[in-house]
Design an enzyme around this catalytic site. Structure first.
Site, short mmCIF file in Angstrom:
data_model
loop_
_atom_site.label_atom_id
_atom_site.label_comp_id
_atom_site.label_asym_id
_atom_site.label_seq_id
_atom_site.Cartn_x
_atom_site.Cartn_y
_atom_site.Cartn_z
N LEU A 195 0.84 -1.19 0.00
CA LEU A 195 0.00 0.00 0.00
C LEU A 195 0.89 1.25 0.00
CD1 LEU A 195 -2.69 -1.08 2.60
CD2 LEU A 195 -2.97 -0.94 0.13
N GLY A 225 -0.19 -4.94 0.46
CA GLY A 225 -1.45 -4.73 -0.27
C GLY A 225 -1.64 -5.70 -1.42
N ASN A 243 3.83 -7.83 5.39
CA ASN A 243 5.03 -7.40 6.12
C ASN A 243 4.85 -6.04 6.79
OD1 ASN A 243 4.92 -6.09 3.62
ND2 ASN A 243 7.12 -5.78 3.55
N GLU A 244 3.61 -5.72 7.14
CA GLU A 244 3.34 -4.42 7.77
C GLU A 244 4.17 -4.17 9.02
OE1 GLU A 244 0.13 -4.73 4.92
OE2 GLU A 244 1.18 -6.15 6.20
#
Length: 220
Positions: A37, A82, A106-107
């Protein structure tokens, strides 16, 4: 990316309304199926803009995850965050067998906490990136094929899926996915507020700034 998400949702809605369209293959140019994202939509933006962005992300997920169409992700490149979420909303995932590519949520590496509907879509794999072979092993993708065969294989797979009566497939899909869909639908506003309050914190903005600076150095 906000404009892209809005246009994407409109196009999915149009396809849903077209009764001659029973299936959708999502793919991209080779090497990057879909990047994470857009961090620039989260860094240095007003709370209102952050809220608008997050609502669009929610809408993309809701449209795809609840779609009556057969949806297949033809993953012909890396697919972090995302891109991984978009792939997971599909019914079937075919990925290029290339060790240079990776897929996963992998946020946490960016200091961002993924919301419950990310987690529910990909249980117990938060914060990890997988190579294609690892992704196949844990069930994150359903099939690996040579890079130049991703789209043709997706088309052949779509033909097999469309041989299944729509009514039975749609009801089965709804039974499996409805609880998570209902959960987000009933908590959309709270989820947006949680995202905005979290992403606008000084510590998170600092983390995003450091990540952006690291990317600039890599490209430099």
């Amino acid at each position: 990316i906000l404009d892209f998400l809005t246009e994407f949702c409109i196009n999915v809605e149009k396809l849903e309304m077209d009764k001659t369209c029973r299936g959708l293959i999502i793919t991209s140019q080779p090497k990057v199926f879909s990047a994470r994202l857009d961090i620039m939509e989260m860094y240095g933006k007003s709370p209102e803009r952050c809220g608008e962005f997050w609502r669009a992300v929610q809408e993309m997920w809701l449209k795809l995850y609840s779609s009556d169409m057969v949806t297949i992700a033809a993953i012909n490149g890396s697919s972090p965050a995302g891109g991984c979420l978009m792939s997971l909303t599909c019914d079937y995932r075919i990925m290029a067998d290339n060790p240079r590519y990776s897929i996963g949520l992998n946020e946490t590496q960016l200091g961002i906490v993924a919301p419950f509907w990310f987690k529910d879509t990909m249980v117990n794999t938060l914060g990890l990136l997988y190579s294609p072979s690892e992704a196949l092993k844990v069930g994150l993708v359903d099939l690996l094929v040579p890079e130049d065969e991703v789209l043709t294989t997706a088309t052949k797979t779509m033909t097999k899926w469309l041989a299944i009566p729509d009514h039975a497939r749609q009801i089965t899909k709804s039974m499996m996915r409805k609880p998570t869909i209902d959960k987000l639908t009933s908590k959309r506003e709270a989820d947006i507020q949680n995202f905005v309050s979290f992403i606008t914190k000084d510590s998170i903005q600092k983390s995003l700034r450091m990540y952006l600076e690291m990317l600039k150095k890599r490209r430099g």
